[in-house]
Design an enzyme around this catalytic site. Structure first.
Site, PDB file in Angstrom:
ATOM      1  N   GLU A  37     -18.277 -32.455  44.636  1.00  4.91           N
ATOM      2  CA  GLU A  37     -17.236 -31.341  44.303  1.00  4.91           C
ATOM      3  C   GLU A  37     -17.915 -30.076  44.721  1.00  4.91           C
ATOM      4  O   GLU A  37     -17.148 -29.124  45.146  1.00  4.91           O
ATOM      5  CB  GLU A  37     -16.964 -31.384  42.777  1.00  4.91           C
ATOM      6  CG  GLU A  37     -16.270 -30.246  42.030  1.00  4.91           C
ATOM      7  CD  GLU A  37     -14.642 -30.249  42.534  1.00  4.91           C
ATOM      8  OE1 GLU A  37     -14.067 -31.100  43.538  1.00  4.91           O
ATOM      9  OE2 GLU A  37     -14.171 -29.068  42.403  1.00  4.91           O
ATOM     10  N   GLU A  84     -14.437 -24.876  51.178  1.00  3.58           N
ATOM     11  CA  GLU A  84     -13.159 -24.303  51.271  1.00  3.58           C
ATOM     12  C   GLU A  84     -13.382 -22.700  50.808  1.00  3.58           C
ATOM     13  O   GLU A  84     -12.374 -21.876  51.273  1.00  3.58           O
ATOM     14  CB  GLU A  84     -12.151 -25.088  50.220  1.00  3.58           C
ATOM     15  CG  GLU A  84     -12.376 -24.895  48.561  1.00  3.58           C
ATOM     16  CD  GLU A  84     -11.285 -25.657  47.807  1.00  3.58           C
ATOM     17  OE1 GLU A  84      -9.930 -25.769  48.320  1.00  3.58           O
ATOM     18  OE2 GLU A  84     -11.560 -25.919  46.659  1.00  3.58           O
ATOM     19  N   ARG A 137       0.669 -20.876  47.344  1.00  2.00           N
ATOM     20  CA  ARG A 137       1.291 -21.892  48.199  1.00  2.00           C
ATOM     21  C   ARG A 137       1.110 -21.853  49.570  1.00  2.00           C
ATOM     22  O   ARG A 137       1.554 -23.039  50.428  1.00  2.00           O
ATOM     23  CB  ARG A 137       2.759 -22.385  47.704  1.00  2.00           C
ATOM     24  CG  ARG A 137       2.805 -22.627  46.244  1.00  2.00           C
ATOM     25  CD  ARG A 137       4.319 -22.919  45.868  1.00  2.00           C
ATOM     26  NE  ARG A 137       4.827 -24.183  46.314  1.00  2.00           N
ATOM     27  CZ  ARG A 137       4.560 -25.253  45.803  1.00  2.00           C
ATOM     28  NH1 ARG A 137       4.114 -25.221  44.468  1.00  2.00           N
ATOM     29  NH2 ARG A 137       5.229 -26.460  46.260  1.00  2.00           N
ATOM     30  N   HIS A 169     -31.779 -43.105  53.467  1.00  2.00           N
ATOM     31  CA  HIS A 169     -31.266 -43.768  54.736  1.00  2.00           C
ATOM     32  C   HIS A 169     -30.353 -42.918  55.693  1.00  2.00           C
ATOM     33  O   HIS A 169     -29.438 -43.462  56.378  1.00  2.00           O
ATOM     34  CB  HIS A 169     -29.974 -44.877  53.828  1.00  2.00           C
ATOM     35  CG  HIS A 169     -30.589 -45.515  52.817  1.00  2.00           C
ATOM     36  ND1 HIS A 169     -31.062 -46.583  53.236  1.00  2.00           N
ATOM     37  CD2 HIS A 169     -30.762 -45.367  51.336  1.00  2.00           C
ATOM     38  CE1 HIS A 169     -31.798 -47.323  52.064  1.00  2.00           C
ATOM     39  NE2 HIS A 169     -31.420 -46.575  50.918  1.00  2.00           N
ATOM     40  N   TRP A 171       3.163 -22.058  54.773  1.00  2.99           N
ATOM     41  CA  TRP A 171       1.962 -22.764  55.101  1.00  2.99           C
ATOM     42  C   TRP A 171       2.544 -23.452  56.320  1.00  2.99           C
ATOM     43  O   TRP A 171       3.332 -24.095  56.329  1.00  2.99           O
ATOM     44  CB  TRP A 171       1.668 -23.553  54.007  1.00  2.99           C
ATOM     45  CG  TRP A 171       0.258 -24.284  54.501  1.00  2.99           C
ATOM     46  CD1 TRP A 171      -1.013 -23.794  54.370  1.00  2.99           C
ATOM     47  CD2 TRP A 171       0.110 -25.394  55.296  1.00  2.99           C
ATOM     48  NE1 TRP A 171      -1.639 -24.454  54.852  1.00  2.99           N
ATOM     49  CE2 TRP A 171      -1.282 -25.582  55.338  1.00  2.99           C
ATOM     50  CE3 TRP A 171       0.881 -26.517  55.516  1.00  2.99           C
ATOM     51  CZ2 TRP A 171      -2.006 -26.668  56.179  1.00  2.99           C
ATOM     52  CZ3 TRP A 171       0.162 -27.521  56.266  1.00  2.99           C
ATOM     53  CH2 TRP A 171      -1.128 -27.809  56.349  1.00  2.99           C
ATOM     54  N   CYS A 177       4.180 -24.011  51.327  1.00  2.00           N
ATOM     55  CA  CYS A 177       5.350 -22.949  51.300  1.00  2.00           C
ATOM     56  C   CYS A 177       5.774 -22.685  49.632  1.00  2.00           C
ATOM     57  O   CYS A 177       6.063 -23.809  48.891  1.00  2.00           O
ATOM     58  CB  CYS A 177       6.448 -23.658  51.987  1.00  2.00           C
ATOM     59  SG  CYS A 177       6.030 -23.845  53.801  1.00  2.00           S
ATOM     60  N   LYS A 195      -2.444 -24.378  48.090  1.00  2.00           N
ATOM     61  CA  LYS A 195      -2.636 -24.828  46.638  1.00  2.00           C
ATOM     62  C   LYS A 195      -1.914 -26.445  46.659  1.00  2.00           C
ATOM     63  O   LYS A 195      -2.637 -27.371  46.088  1.00  2.00           O
ATOM     64  CB  LYS A 195      -2.011 -24.089  45.524  1.00  2.00           C
ATOM     65  CG  LYS A 195      -2.294 -24.538  43.999  1.00  2.00           C
ATOM     66  CD  LYS A 195      -3.728 -24.166  43.641  1.00  2.00           C
ATOM     67  CE  LYS A 195      -3.952 -24.879  42.167  1.00  2.00           C
ATOM     68  NZ  LYS A 195      -5.462 -25.177  42.160  1.00  2.00           N
ATOM     69  N   ASN A 236      10.662 -25.819  52.417  1.00  6.06           N
ATOM     70  CA  ASN A 236       9.270 -26.467  52.515  1.00  6.06           C
ATOM     71  C   ASN A 236       9.256 -27.919  52.604  1.00  6.06           C
ATOM     72  O   ASN A 236      10.541 -28.686  52.434  1.00  6.06           O
ATOM     73  CB  ASN A 236       8.854 -26.382  50.808  1.00  6.06           C
ATOM     74  CG  ASN A 236       7.830 -27.086  50.312  1.00  6.06           C
ATOM     75  OD1 ASN A 236       6.850 -27.177  51.323  1.00  6.06           O
ATOM     76  ND2 ASN A 236       7.611 -27.294  49.235  1.00  6.06           N
ATOM     77  N   GLY A 237       8.260 -28.316  53.297  1.00  7.21           N
ATOM     78  CA  GLY A 237       8.376 -29.886  53.648  1.00  7.21           C
ATOM     79  C   GLY A 237       8.322 -30.200  55.192  1.00  7.21           C
ATOM     80  O   GLY A 237       8.249 -29.375  56.062  1.00  7.21           O
ATOM     81  N   LYS A 278     -16.188 -27.177  47.016  1.00 12.55           N
ATOM     82  CA  LYS A 278     -15.955 -26.031  46.544  1.00 12.55           C
ATOM     83  C   LYS A 278     -16.530 -24.836  47.630  1.00 12.55           C
ATOM     84  O   LYS A 278     -15.901 -23.965  48.026  1.00 12.55           O
ATOM     85  CB  LYS A 278     -16.546 -25.563  45.212  1.00 12.55           C
ATOM     86  CG  LYS A 278     -15.875 -26.018  44.032  1.00 12.55           C
ATOM     87  CD  LYS A 278     -14.544 -25.242  44.022  1.00 12.55           C
ATOM     88  CE  LYS A 278     -13.283 -26.041  43.302  1.00 12.55           C
ATOM     89  NZ  LYS A 278     -12.659 -27.237  44.017  1.00 12.55           N
TER      90      LYS A 278
HETATM   91  O1  M6R Z   1      -2.562 -30.775  43.081  1.00 14.55           O
HETATM   92  P1  M6R Z   1      -3.608 -31.990  43.380  1.00 14.55           P
HETATM   93  O2  M6R Z   1      -4.513 -32.007  42.072  1.00 14.55           O
HETATM   94  O3  M6R Z   1      -3.076 -33.047  43.635  1.00 14.55           O
HETATM   95  O4  M6R Z   1      -4.375 -31.163  44.623  1.00 14.55           O
HETATM   96  C1  M6R Z   1      -5.325 -32.382  45.171  1.00 14.55           C
HETATM   97  C2  M6R Z   1      -6.166 -31.530  46.067  1.00 14.55           C
HETATM   98  O5  M6R Z   1      -5.352 -30.933  47.205  1.00 14.55           O
HETATM   99  C3  M6R Z   1      -6.897 -30.301  45.408  1.00 14.55           C
HETATM  100  O6  M6R Z   1      -7.759 -30.662  44.317  1.00 14.55           O
HETATM  101  C4  M6R Z   1      -7.704 -29.374  46.504  1.00 14.55           C
HETATM  102  O7  M6R Z   1      -8.851 -30.547  46.757  1.00 14.55           O
HETATM  103  C5  M6R Z   1      -8.274 -28.313  45.805  1.00 14.55           C
HETATM  104  N1  M6R Z   1      -8.121 -27.202  46.730  1.00 14.55           N
HETATM  105  C6  M6R Z   1      -9.660 -28.397  45.831  1.00 14.55           C
HETATM  106  O8  M6R Z   1     -10.211 -27.112  45.043  1.00 14.55           O
END
Ligand code: M6R
Length: 613
Positions: free
Chosen positions: A484, A491, A27, A507, A75, A2, A608, A101-102, A488
């Site tokens: 990683e 997501e 956000r 394994h 969100w 949010c 984000k 927000n929250g 990527k």
């Molecule tokens: O703001 P932060 O680095 O704490 O965020 C952590 C994760 O939410 C963030 O890295 C998320 O996994 C990304 N969307 C990955 O691309």
């Protein structure tokens, strides 16, 4: 999660708030809404879906012009992404508007209480109770800030709340507990937002709000008090991001721009951290050298991409300092009652500095007497403020939900911390520290070289757009890189993607290999003892039909016969390879998502900044 914006001043408040919401849409993008104080009343508009839907609504049915407004991009947590659940929420008389927000954890009890008193609540959200409670309190005290303080004292959970009341036309009131809210101070105007990006086009003077504080925003300045009504100390800081840093700058997506910015981001993160003698100097860390030399255990806590940076940091920390290092998902950390003491150093890695799971881990660690060092990209955010020390990454604003330049700069910051620990404890000689610094200083150039050769990777990604699954394999620091790469792809491309430690293949996971399955393999440098083992792994999966996409160092000829597609990266010391090997995976995921018609900057269901647990 949010985005919130508030404005009081002489400009059209709606325009300021809408442009701020555009900058905060990363956000959350389930719905958006605004409330404007005008003509003695309150006018609102809200729509499910992205901000563009709200813009269309406002185009068809403009709101009256006013100089005070609040806005929200959501969100969803409580209640689906519908018009009714979109913020702002109003009281029954339509005099109070609230954005939030929250999560308000005791909202069900408060809702029942309000219903008993005859209130009608129109949405499924936790937020709406606040509008009703504020209206009740305001009816007795006729002071919105006091009403906010009284209401906040009754709320449980983590929240940022921003409200306006039709009877106080030049006032916006905000409150925060464990959730982000920053204030911008302009000439004859004031702003508040979840993130400075919303107002840096107007002012660079910002105020950090502390925990459990209420801010009153007026044209001629701001007043901050605690939830208890006591005046609070206000600390203003200068935001050094400029407005253009939060624009796309000619790129189709923020993600593309942020990938391209990585050489500069890496260089900026190194800047000013090496003194005239060539030694590392990390003044801002604020944890003394003697405290660091006493550390007997390092624990890294982080989420998502930042967690992968932490996994890589473990290799560097243990190798360079010989201090045992654990890496833990922040969301799991405090629930297993971790063994921490005064000599434990907890490193919290977070781009946003607001991730609730990481923040809770920080609080837990400090509660156990451990020192906490934050590695963070966002100046003034909660995690560095609640930590003992901070090392800021200088990636600049990262807007795309998928983290790219933040990851590379987190790695650089982790290497710096590891080296510094080695320097302070004497496990790394000065000349060894300087050699690694020289290697790190070459990295902006090497990342640039990788970026220049990405066209075949983009072409490969387009050719795989209709695949269901892609696997990623790596060993040692290549293993977190594989994770990683898979994250990527999940997501952004919404594909089944998994990263494995290549040694684990036999394994179990090798059973997944079938004809034509794309498998990306990150190959360690030929100087690594693991190189030949990974080359064997490539042969094993290829023998079972996998289409091998091999990321290997320039000059590594051993991989050539087994690579269906070969992506070259510059030669680097083993521990630094993730800085170059991750970049093709970012480009790959971005291009694949584009080819599948997905929203690159705003992938579905994500936000984000994850400010709820
Ligand atoms: O703001 P932060 O680095 O704490 O965020 C952590 C994760 O939410 C963030 O890295 C998320 O996994 C990304 N969307 C990955 O691309």
């Amino acid at each position: 999660m949010c985005g919130i914006v508030g404005y009081v001043g002489s400009q059209s408040a709606l325009e300021v708030v809408m442009s701020g919401l555009k900058r905060l849409e990363y956000r959350g993008y389930d719905s958006a809404g605004v409330a404007v104080l005008a003509d003695g009343g309150l006018a609102t508009a809200k729509r499910a879906g992205k901000l563009v839907n709200l813009e269309k609504t406002l185009g068809r049915r403009p709101l009256p012009t006013g100089n005070t407004a609040i806005g929200h991009t959501r969100w969803a947590t409580h209640g689906g992404p519908t018009d009714a659940n979109a913020h702002p929420h109003l009281d029954n008389a339509g005099r109070v508007a609230v954005v939030h927000n929250g999560i308000i954890e005791n909202f069900a009890a408060l809702r029942a209480e309000l219903a008993d008193r005859g209130h009608h609540l129109a949405s499924e959200t936790d937020t709406e109770v606040v509008a009703h409670l504020l209206a009740e309190e305001f009816s007795s005290c006729a002071d919105l800030a006091e009403a906010m303080r009284l209401v906040c004292r009754r709320l449980e959970g983590a929240f940022t709340l921003v409200a306006v009341h039709a009877d106080e036309p030049d006032l916006v009131v905000g409150a925060r507990r464990s959730s982000p809210l920053v204030v911008g101070v302009g000439e004859g105007e004031s702003f508040l937002a979840s993130d400075v990006a919303a107002f840096i086009a107007h002012t660079r003077a910002a105020i950090e709000l502390g925990q459990d504080q209420v801010v009153e925003l007026r044209r001629d300045g701001v007043t901050v008090t605690g939830f208890d009504g006591m005046p609070a100390e206000v600390r203003t800081y200068h935001v050094d991001w400029d407005a253009s840093a939060a624009e796309k700058g000619g790129y189709d997506y923020f993600m593309l721009k942020e990938i391209a910015e990585q050489p500069k981001a890496v260089a900026d993160t190194l800047l000013g951290r090496i003194d005239a003698t060539g030694s590392l100097s990390l003044d801002e860390v604020r944890i003394t050298d003697s405290e660091l030399s006493e550390v007997d255990k390092v624990v890294i806590v982080a989420c998502g991409t930042a967690f992968h940076a932490g996994m890589i940091a473990k290799y560097a920390i243990e190798h360079w300092t010989r201090i045992p290092c654990e890496v833990e998902l922040a969301s799991e950390f405090r629930y297993r009652d971790p063994i921490l003491g005064e000599r434990s150093l907890v490193i919290a890695i977070s781009q946003s500095g607001e991730t609730m799971d990481t923040l809770m881990a920080v609080r837990h660690a400090r509660g156990q007497g451990s020192k906490v060092l934050a590695i963070c990209n966002t100046n003034g955010s909660t995690i560095p403020r609640e930590s003992d020390g901070v090392l800021y990454t200088h990636a600049g604003p990262e807007v795309a939900v998928a983290s790219t330049k933040a990851f590379l700069t987190q790695l650089v910051a982790c290497y710096l911390v590891a080296l510094y620990l080695g320097q302070v404890r004497g496990t790394k000689r000065a000349d060894e520290v300087q050699e690694v610094i020289r290697d790190l200083s070459r990295m902006p150039h090497e990342v640039d070289r990788v970026l220049e050769t990405m066209e075949p990777v983009r072409e490969l990604a387009r050719s795989l757009a209709y695949q269901d699954t892609v696997l990623f394999l790596g060993r040692h620091v290549g293993y977190p890189v594989a994770l990683e790469g898979a994250l990527k792809l999940k997501e952004l491309a919404y594909m089944h993607a998994e990263g494995f430690a290549a040694g684990e293949l036999k394994h179990g996971p090798i059973a997944l290999i079938e004809d034509g399955l794309p498998v990306v393999v990150i190959v360690p440098s030929p100087r690594s003892p693991l190189h030949d083992k990974v080359v064997s792994n490539i042969q094993e999966i290829r023998a079972r039909g996998a289409c091998t996409i091999v990321i290997a160092e320039e000059g590594d000829e051993a991989v050539v016969p087994y690579a269906d597609r070969l992506v070259r990266v510059p030669a680097t010391p083993t521990l630094l390879q993730p800085l170059v090997a991750t970049v093709p995976l970012q480009v790959f995921a971005c291009e694949l998502a584009t080819a599948r018609g997905n929203e690159v900057d705003q992938p579905r269901n994500l936000a984000k900044s994850v400010t709820v647990e």
